[in-house]
Design a protein around this motif. Sequence first.
Motif, PDB file in Angstrom:
ATOM      1  N   LYS A 277      76.763 -18.757 -14.751  1.00  0.00           N
ATOM      2  CA  LYS A 277      76.151 -17.549 -14.176  1.00  0.00           C
ATOM      3  C   LYS A 277      74.641 -17.468 -14.407  1.00  0.00           C
ATOM      4  O   LYS A 277      74.002 -16.505 -14.007  1.00  0.00           O
ATOM      5  N   SER A 279      70.855 -19.028 -13.837  1.00  0.00           N
ATOM      6  CA  SER A 279      70.177 -19.955 -12.928  1.00  0.00           C
ATOM      7  C   SER A 279      69.021 -20.684 -13.600  1.00  0.00           C
ATOM      8  O   SER A 279      68.745 -21.834 -13.289  1.00  0.00           O
ATOM      9  N   LYS A 280      68.295 -20.019 -14.503  1.00  0.00           N
ATOM     10  CA  LYS A 280      67.134 -20.686 -15.101  1.00  0.00           C
ATOM     11  C   LYS A 280      66.929 -20.186 -16.527  1.00  0.00           C
ATOM     12  O   LYS A 280      67.070 -18.989 -16.793  1.00  0.00           O
ATOM     13  N   THR A 309      67.252 -16.120 -16.171  1.00  0.00           N
ATOM     14  CA  THR A 309      67.624 -15.340 -14.976  1.00  0.00           C
ATOM     15  C   THR A 309      69.083 -15.626 -14.627  1.00  0.00           C
ATOM     16  O   THR A 309      69.604 -16.707 -14.929  1.00  0.00           O
ATOM     17  N   ARG A 311      72.202 -16.182 -11.925  1.00  0.00           N
ATOM     18  CA  ARG A 311      72.339 -16.862 -10.647  1.00  0.00           C
ATOM     19  C   ARG A 311      72.376 -15.870  -9.477  1.00  0.00           C
ATOM     20  O   ARG A 311      71.784 -16.110  -8.430  1.00  0.00           O
ATOM     21  N   SER A 312      73.020 -14.734  -9.657  1.00  0.00           N
ATOM     22  CA  SER A 312      73.156 -13.783  -8.543  1.00  0.00           C
ATOM     23  C   SER A 312      71.811 -13.183  -8.153  1.00  0.00           C
ATOM     24  O   SER A 312      71.605 -12.799  -7.005  1.00  0.00           O
ATOM     25  N   GLY A 313      70.876 -13.078  -9.084  1.00  0.00           N
ATOM     26  CA  GLY A 313      69.566 -12.487  -8.790  1.00  0.00           C
ATOM     27  C   GLY A 313      69.609 -10.987  -8.577  1.00  0.00           C
ATOM     28  O   GLY A 313      68.594 -10.355  -8.295  1.00  0.00           O
TER      29      GLY A 313
END
Length: 391
Positions: A277, A279-280, A309, A311-313
Amino acid sequence: MAHPLESKLHFGTLAIHAGQEPDPSTGSIMTPIHQTSTYVQSSPGEHLGYEYARVSNPTRTALEGNLAALEGARHGICFASGVAGIDAIMKGLDPGDKVVASDDLYGGTFRLFNQVFARYGLKFEYVDMTRLDEVEAVLAVDDVRLVWLETPSNPMMRIIDLEAVADMARSRKIETAVDNTFATPYLQQPLSMGIDLVLHSTTKYLGGHSDVIGGVVCTNSDEWAEKLRFQVKSSGAVPGPMDCFLTLRGTKTLHVRMQRHCDNAGQMADYLSRHPKVSKVYFPGLPSHPGHELARRQMNDFGGMISFTLRSGEVADVKRVLSATRVFSLAESLGGVESLVEHPSTMTHASMTAEQRERAGISDGLIRLSVGIEDYVDLEEDLGQALDKAL
Ligand code: PLP
């Protein structure tokens, strides 16, 4: 007074002893809390070195000696907070002077620069200091007085080459100041790399227990030390003796705490970078971090701060995670023994404009962790169950 063996002692020994001697009048092993506003004189001007506590206080003197020794500095000057230390440095400049600063800084530093000192005639320009060509270009064309930077930066964890920036600035007779709050002198000693001024929010790792606000500026420049002491006396943003005592108590365990912060954060960054889940992950200890090799060179380890961060943003997702942690507390600040989580865009960096945040890379989806020194398994389990709440 400097410990007689100070020049030969190693970091952990200095952390415990530097600046302090058992109290000569009682033998008290701990530095007394000199809770006084003034000091008696035997005749006008004849005293034991202290006249009035805005100017100086023995508990503060001990802390200043301790912090200066840890940074390898000739002088340490303590303030009531980290921003009061930054304020005093800025007041050492003259109206019209230009400061070139890195573009990813603690939000309160931006506020002080842009909303206070810009009104009094100081000029500020922000550059991405990981790009040495940009720094070179700005320093070459402009009449710059001071370079200001953070490394690792708050909250994007960028790493800036201290020796390179110090060399570039010095060749043009420009002075340099580094906010070393994230690294602490345990991990990085900027003065040894040619930097002129080191600032700490001692509120964070140096105090280490989230129970005191304070700041310090360390320098080898007698001229700057004199200017800063003049600010102490004239503007009076001084820490009280109890606060100095608490900070001194904190620094005695700095080396032990800091190593555990680094170990826990290293494991946590690794876990997050493998989490489906996430991303960075921004952590200089990860080989994928653009500043990793530089951090290995100029730091002794990678620190206890991580940003990441989802993944879903989605901001709603971020809020779900931030509200679900149980061991990590949702709170501003960092560097205490307990783990904290926070949302830079609405908390620590809310005083920046949306444009400044975008430029620094601080998205609404960014989460910042101050990884504490609890048992690592509990931290991973806690963040894991909170991340389960994300989409
Ligand atoms: N510098 C950094 C990197 C910080 O994170 C902070 C506070 O969060 C400060 C300076 C300001 O310190 P203080 O809160 O002690 O004024």
